[in-house]
Design a protein around this motif. Structure first.
Motif, PDB file in Angstrom:
ATOM      1  N   TYR A 133     -18.360  -1.153 -64.187  1.00 15.87           N
ATOM      2  CA  TYR A 133     -19.210  -1.239 -65.367  1.00 15.87           C
ATOM      3  C   TYR A 133     -20.066   0.015 -65.470  1.00 15.87           C
ATOM      4  CZ  TYR A 133     -18.146  -6.087 -64.200  1.00 15.87           C
ATOM      5  OH  TYR A 133     -17.507  -7.248 -63.850  1.00 15.87           O
ATOM      6  N   TYR A 178     -23.716  -6.832 -67.412  1.00 20.46           N
ATOM      7  CA  TYR A 178     -23.109  -8.113 -67.110  1.00 20.46           C
ATOM      8  C   TYR A 178     -23.983  -8.895 -66.148  1.00 20.46           C
ATOM      9  CZ  TYR A 178     -21.741  -7.117 -62.325  1.00 20.46           C
ATOM     10  OH  TYR A 178     -21.772  -6.861 -60.984  1.00 20.46           O
ATOM     11  N   LEU A 216     -19.261 -12.488 -62.874  1.00 23.38           N
ATOM     12  CA  LEU A 216     -17.814 -12.402 -63.071  1.00 23.38           C
ATOM     13  C   LEU A 216     -17.149 -13.342 -62.086  1.00 23.38           C
ATOM     14  CD1 LEU A 216     -15.305 -11.021 -64.335  1.00 23.38           C
ATOM     15  CD2 LEU A 216     -15.466  -9.318 -62.510  1.00 23.38           C
ATOM     16  N   TRP A 272     -10.109 -14.918 -65.811  1.00 22.98           N
ATOM     17  CA  TRP A 272     -11.379 -14.324 -65.387  1.00 22.98           C
ATOM     18  C   TRP A 272     -12.418 -14.619 -66.465  1.00 22.98           C
ATOM     19  CZ3 TRP A 272      -6.760 -11.841 -64.419  1.00 22.98           C
ATOM     20  CH2 TRP A 272      -6.528 -11.396 -63.097  1.00 22.98           C
ATOM     21  N   LEU A 318     -16.350 -13.412 -67.761  1.00 21.34           N
ATOM     22  CA  LEU A 318     -17.396 -12.414 -67.645  1.00 21.34           C
ATOM     23  C   LEU A 318     -18.602 -12.852 -68.475  1.00 21.34           C
ATOM     24  CD1 LEU A 318     -18.245  -9.507 -66.740  1.00 21.34           C
ATOM     25  CD2 LEU A 318     -17.303  -8.716 -68.926  1.00 21.34           C
ATOM     26  N   THR A 334     -22.138 -11.834 -69.974  1.00 23.26           N
ATOM     27  CA  THR A 334     -22.974 -10.684 -70.314  1.00 23.26           C
ATOM     28  C   THR A 334     -24.224 -11.175 -71.039  1.00 23.26           C
ATOM     29  OG1 THR A 334     -22.203 -10.217 -72.566  1.00 23.26           O
ATOM     30  CG2 THR A 334     -20.801  -9.485 -70.748  1.00 23.26           C
ATOM     31  N   TRP A 361     -10.111  -8.892 -73.211  1.00 21.39           N
ATOM     32  CA  TRP A 361     -11.132  -9.932 -73.121  1.00 21.39           C
ATOM     33  C   TRP A 361     -11.451 -10.500 -74.503  1.00 21.39           C
ATOM     34  CZ3 TRP A 361     -13.357 -11.375 -68.391  1.00 21.39           C
ATOM     35  CH2 TRP A 361     -12.953 -10.599 -67.291  1.00 21.39           C
TER      36      TRP A 361
END
Length: 223
Positions: A17, A46, A49, A56, A58, A60, A73
């Motif tokens: 990131y 973020y 995760l 997956w 994530l 944020t 994503w």
């Protein structure tokens, strides 16, 4: 080379990131920028995760996204932003945090792609604890419990400060074994109440804040 502010390795994939975006790698040496459907904002900052079932996820500051390959994503549709994701009772549970109408409450998912609202609140949530039988969370000083992660019921307790040795303790020194039935202990709360409690080697030790507070201990149980 690519410079990252943070990196993660989750389920066979590397993720990096920085202010430009989110990158993925299968070997940790060559990196490719992820394709994001929807805006993440905040410089792609973020919060969490994880991998759940086949995707997956994530989290944020602008929303929660999922990916089946770690490369592309898509937004889950959760209001931004989920404070924390938990895998409990076979479900993926999202605890909501944020400003007005931006995701306060508890949501659950069976696939990690879409979520259902389980409990709507007017205040932000802090965390979920699994007591072995029930899930317990704080809602602005109130405890709610659930047997399945879908139906949440208001309990008779304040903020939970400890879950140790099979006993749950709230900030007013009520205690519970199952998160449903609560009883008063013999410790009277002083000042602003308890700040933390730990258990080790058969002894409970608790700190009470305020001018008349102090350190208290209890052997074997908080009774």
């Amino acid at each position: 080379s690519v410079n990252f502010t943070d990196m993660e390795y989750v389920n066979g994939m590397y993720f990096g990131y920085n202010s430009s975006g989110i990158f993925y790698s299968s070997n940790g040496t060559s990196w490719t920028m992820c394709s994001i459907s929807g805006s993440m904002g905040y410089g792609y900052s973020y919060k969490q995760l994880i991998f759940y079932k086949s995707v997956w996820l994530l989290v944020t500051y602008s929303g929660t996204f999922y990916s089946s390959d770690g490369k592309t994503w898509t937004s889950t549709g959760l209001p931004n932003s989920a404070y924390r994701l938990y895998v409990e009772k076979g479900l993926l549970i999202a605890v909501g945090w944020g400003g007005p109408s931006t995701g306060k409450g508890i949501y659950y998912s069976t696939d990690g792609k879409s979520f259902i609202l389980a409990l709507s609140t007017t205040t932000s949530l802090s965390y979920i604890r699994n007591t072995g039988k029930l899930l317990v969370t704080n809602v602005s000083g109130t405890v709610y419990y659930s047997e399945d992660g879908k139906l949440w019921i208001k309990g008779d307790a304040a903020d939970i400060i400890a879950y140790e040795n099979g006993v749950i303790i709230d900030r007013n020194y009520k205690y519970s074994i199952d998160g449903v039935t609560w009883k008063n202990s013999n410790l009277v709360t002083y000042g602003y109440g308890a700040t933390y409690t730990i258990y080790k080697n058969g002894i409970w030790v608790s700190k009470v804040s305020g001018s008349t507070g102090g350190i208290y201990y209890s052997k074997a149980s908080p009774l």
